[in-house]
Write an enzyme that holds these catalytic residues in place. Structure first.
Site, PDB file in Angstrom:
ATOM      1  N   ASP A 133      10.308  14.853  11.766  1.00 37.35           N
ATOM      2  CA  ASP A 133       9.994  14.783  10.337  1.00 37.35           C
ATOM      3  C   ASP A 133       8.510  15.030  10.124  1.00 37.35           C
ATOM      4  OD1 ASP A 133      10.647  14.597   7.692  1.00 37.35           O
ATOM      5  OD2 ASP A 133      10.643  12.414   7.623  1.00 37.35           O
ATOM      6  N   VAL A 154       5.431  -0.900   2.588  1.00 38.28           N
ATOM      7  CA  VAL A 154       4.355  -1.039   3.559  1.00 38.28           C
ATOM      8  C   VAL A 154       3.251  -1.907   2.937  1.00 38.28           C
ATOM      9  CG1 VAL A 154       2.699   0.179   5.013  1.00 38.28           C
ATOM     10  CG2 VAL A 154       4.870   1.272   4.443  1.00 38.28           C
ATOM     11  N   ILE A 185       0.819  -1.211   0.000  1.00 37.02           N
ATOM     12  CA  ILE A 185       0.000   0.000   0.000  1.00 37.02           C
ATOM     13  C   ILE A 185       0.850   1.257   0.000  1.00 37.02           C
ATOM     14  CG2 ILE A 185      -2.083  -0.985   1.033  1.00 37.02           C
ATOM     15  CD1 ILE A 185      -1.108   0.012   3.747  1.00 37.02           C
ATOM     16  N   ASN A 216      11.941   3.983   4.659  1.00 43.44           N
ATOM     17  CA  ASN A 216      12.686   2.825   5.141  1.00 43.44           C
ATOM     18  C   ASN A 216      12.367   1.527   4.427  1.00 43.44           C
ATOM     19  OD1 ASN A 216      14.281   3.988   7.177  1.00 43.44           O
ATOM     20  ND2 ASN A 216      12.458   4.233   8.433  1.00 43.44           N
ATOM     21  N   GLY A 217      11.261   1.450   3.718  1.00 42.89           N
ATOM     22  CA  GLY A 217      10.929   0.200   3.040  1.00 42.89           C
ATOM     23  C   GLY A 217       9.462   0.144   2.654  1.00 42.89           C
ATOM     24  N   LYS A 241       5.012  -2.649   8.016  1.00 43.05           N
ATOM     25  CA  LYS A 241       6.161  -1.975   7.417  1.00 43.05           C
ATOM     26  C   LYS A 241       7.352  -2.919   7.490  1.00 43.05           C
ATOM     27  CE  LYS A 241       7.987   2.668   7.884  1.00 43.05           C
ATOM     28  NZ  LYS A 241       7.806   3.846   8.728  1.00 43.05           N
TER      29      LYS A 241
END
Ligand SMILES: *[C@@H]1O[C@H](CO)[C@@H](O)[C@H](O)[C@H]1NC(C)=O
Ligand SMILES: *[C@@H]1O[C@H](CO)[C@@H](O)[C@H](O)[C@H]1NC(C)=O
Ligand SMILES: *[C@@H]1O[C@H](CO)[C@@H](O)[C@H](O)[C@H]1NC(C)=O
Ligand SMILES: *[C@@H]1O[C@H](CO)[C@@H](O)[C@H](O)[C@H]1NC(C)=O
Ligand SMILES: *[C@@H]1O[C@H](CO)[C@@H](O)[C@H](O)[C@H]1NC(C)=O
Ligand SMILES: *[C@@H]1O[C@H](CO)[C@@H](O)[C@H](O)[C@H]1NC(C)=O
Length: 673
Positions: free
Chosen positions: A473, A361, A353, A358-359, A375
């Site tokens: 962030d 999901v 999705i 970081n990678g 995640k």
């Protein structure tokens, strides 16, 4: 400088082949390359950028070169080598990077600065119509382009999201596969790069200048360039700065599509270095601090080791094989891998999705039927583990109505960590504010409600827990929306824990360009006030419907400020909100919230309100309370006194705010974008 004179300023071996191009520059002058943007030639060195912020510099070989065999789609091989340096400035964080580039046009059209490296702009990034090949040397980790770290070399085909990337460095010829030597790009040292393309393979190699070229390339990537290249291309370099600045320098350059040994003609001795002089280490404050910290860390480490060896001895053998020491602390949240695998159809592609910094999901369902977002964080480098730990340690124990709920975690194989969150039905806020369908667009009321919710989540992080948590962030894509369109602040991958009353001493820069407070850019120090700055930018972008840094335009803060100075603040509101008989927005409300946004995004951290005050302003229904909350407290009193107000009204302070910003324009206009 004198030592390396022009040997062969330019020589062309175009004899048999009309397509042959060979040149070598051991020094530069204006006849060989065409400069655009802020590129200059200084002391015969091609200087793409200097200390100007948000600047682009590009330089190309003066004419286009053929890249294909005549009347075919067969791409000609090429070989290029260059020597470059990224020269930092004292007391400034360095950025953003330099790119070797093939482009269909010269000039700077279609490109923007900062994280875009002068290569693309926000609209055309990723478009196959770009016909651009770049090899980037990038010293800022940009989550939006999935950058692997803040010191990498990447191959960019029509997009800043690299098709392949590796940490900068080289493998020495005599070492094994594990002997990788890292090279720090932005420390002023000079490096040589070789880029070779033949038989649909692109190799990129780099080493410190003066070393024999390492045999093993840093990047060795199969790449068919026949659809990427037009028949003729410009070849050269581009670099950019943002809030972070450095001088990007090319000292020499060779290029050939016939003679792969031409690079041996580059002169590598007697070159200058751009490293900053160091103060003797034992005299620096940092050394003494480091000594003290070092001793305490050692003592702490000893006790931790002692603690864990006691704990470890208590555990069964089986557990010991499966777990690492640090995992103990986070044990309660562990979910079994089988459950997650069956819930996400074994991490099927159709369940993806989103792709975060970081990678990937994945969406999925737990046994009880509740929907989850999963995640997956790759752990190939230490970075992944640290991000994981920090995410666990903050999110795992924090609970708030407007924070994304964290359910647990587990490990997958050796290289991957998995985090399980509540599923957010309505995706991220940016998808509802920037370019989206009319019927997806959020109303003004909803936007204000969401901003309030984010403010209360942030206040909870800052003050609502025994340790102060910085988000670091804050941006629209990190605000998620649940079924009822309530805001949930997410992505704590960058958060670090800070005990109350201790200032953070980190110099590692995290965050996203456009949301970084000026002081964090200057000295890398994050604080609650840098979060407030990010929140101020969030207010402005959500109300104005504009991204904080749009290509080719002034920064959002400056843009809103301009409108405020002209007395037309209300015109800054997202135009789509007013169009076609849409909801008429409450003009006073717009002005009020934009002023709050400007106040939060003020260049001076002392002027920014705390999150507590922001929440009070939102909640204090009556005018009186709103004024109070703006002005009570040391910082704001200092601010209003400085402006000559004794008992200012909201409008006065807002007016004072914009004029004080105008007076200090060198602060906000340059730094505050
Ligand atoms: C060049 O630098 C100036 C500041 O010295 C800046 O205002 C301008 O935008 C830069 N131009 C480009 C094309 O980057
Ligand atoms: C390539 O095509 C052009 C016309 O399209 C022709 O004039 C030229 O001779 C061709 N070149 C070769 C090498 O076939
Ligand atoms: C980006 O560049 C393209 C040209 O490549 C241009 O048409 C477009 O307007 C630019 N977008 C922005 C936001 O500057
Ligand atoms: C790229 O590197 C590989 C591995 O070292 C080598 O076999 C190949 O010849 C290189 N290709 C080019 C075009 O340099
Ligand atoms: C590269 O791509 C082009 C067009 O997509 C194709 O015609 C050509 O055969 C490809 N070359 C190689 C070496 O795969
Ligand atoms: C290729 O370049 C090298 C280095 O400049 C030069 O010594 C050599 O003569 C060149 N070879 C050809 C065939 O031009």
């Amino acid at each position: 400088m004198k030592k390396h004179q022009t040997l062969v300023p330019l020589f062309i071996l175009a004899v048999q082949l009309t397509s042959a191009v060979d040149f070598i520059f051991n020094t530069f002058d204006s006849s060989g390359v065409s400069l655009s943007g802020n590129a200059t030639i200084e002391s015969q060195i091609l200087t793409l950028t200097n200390d100007a912020t948000f600047s682009i510099g590009r330089a190309f070989y003066t004419s286009k070169i053929p890249t294909k065999q005549p009347n075919t789609t067969v791409v000609l091989p090429f070989s290029t080598s260059f020597i470059f340096a990224m020269a930092p400035y004292r007391n400034r964080l360095a950025g953003h990077g330099v790119v070797f580039v093939f482009s269909p046009h010269d000039g700077i059209e279609g490109s923007s600065s900062a994280q875009n490296l002068g290569l693309f702009n926000f609209t055309n990034d990723g478009s196959p119509n770009n016909h651009v090949l770049g090899v980037e040397f990038d010293c800022f980790r940009n989550q939006e382009f999935n950058d692997i770290d803040d010191n990498h070399v990447g191959i960019d085909v029509n997009s800043l999201t690299s098709v392949a990337a590796h940490e900068a460095g080289y493998w020495p010829d005599d070492g094994g596969a594990s002997s990788f030597e890292k090279l720090e790009l932005n420390n002023g040292r000079i490096y040589q790069v070789w880029i070779d393309y033949a038989d649909s393979i692109l190799n990129v190699t780099m080493s410190p200048v003066g070393m024999k070229r390492p045999k093993q390339p840093l990047l060795n990537v199969p790449l068919n360039l026949s659809d990427v290249f037009e028949d003729e291309m410009f070849v050269g370099f581009t670099a950019s700065t943002g809030d972070m600045i450095q001088s990007h320098k090319i000292l020499s350059w060779s290029f050939s599509n016939t003679n792969f040994s031409l690079s041996e003609g580059l002169i590598t001795d007697g070159l200058p270095s751009f490293e900053l002089p160091k103060t003797p280490i034992h005299r620096t404050k940092g050394f003494i601090t480091a000594l003290i910290v070092g001793i305490s860390v050692f003592a702490l480490a000893c006790s931790v080791v002692a603690f864990f060896s006691v704990v470890r001895n208590r555990r069964t053998r089986k557990e010991k094989d499966e777990m690492e020491d640090w995992e103990l602390e986070y044990w309660p949240h562990r979910i079994s891998l089988q459950e997650i695998e069956s819930g996400t159809k074994n991490f099927a592609d159709q369940n993806v999705i989103g792709v975060g910094g970081n990678g990937k999901v994945y969406g999925g369902v737990l046994r009880g039927g509740s929907q989850i977002a999963v995640k997956v964080i790759s752990r190939e480098n230490g970075e992944g583990t640290r991000a994981f730990l920090s995410e666990i340690s903050s999110l795992g124990r924090l609970k708030h109505r407007y924070l994304v709920g964290f359910r647990g975690w587990c490990k997958k194989d050796k290289g991957h960590l998995i985090l399980v969150y509540d599923y957010m039905e309505n995706g991220s806020l940016d998808k509802r504010v920037f370019e989206c369908d009319e019927n997806m667009i959020l109303s003004f009321k909803d936007r204000i409600r969401i901003l309030k919710q984010v403010a209360s989540a942030l206040l909870y992080l800052h003050e609502g827990w025994e340790a102060k948590v910085l988000h670091r962030d804050i941006k629209a894509s990190n605000v998620l929306l649940d079924k009822e369109m309530n805001a949930k602040l997410g992505d704590f991958g960058l958060a670090r824990m800070h005990d109350h009353d201790r200032t953070s001493g980190t110099t590692r820069l995290v965050g996203t360009v456009g949301y970084l407070a000026p002081e964090i850019v200057r000295d890398g120090r994050a604080s609650t006030k840098t979060d407030v700055f990010g929140y101020g930018v969030l207010i402005l972008e959500v109300v104005c419907g504009r991204r904080p840094v749009e290509a080719g335009e002034e920064g959002l803060v400056e843009w809103v400020l301009d409108a405020s100075r002209r007395g037309e603040l209300v015109t800054a509101v997202d135009r789509r909100l007013k169009r076609d008989g849409g909801e008429t927005v409450d003009e006073e409300g717009v002005e009020r919230v934009l002023r709050l946004g400007l106040l939060c995004a003020h260049f001076d951290p002392k002027v920014r309100p705390s999150m507590r005050r922001v929440v009070e302003i939102f909640e204090g229904g009556n005018e009186e309370a709103q004024q109070e909350s703006l002005f009570v407290g040391d910082h704001d009193q200092g601010f209003s006194r400085g402006l000559g107000f004794t008992n200012p009204t909201f409008d006065e302070i807002a007016e004072g705010l914009s004029s004080s910003m105008a007076i200090s324009c060198s602060g906000i206009l340059v730094e505050g974008r």
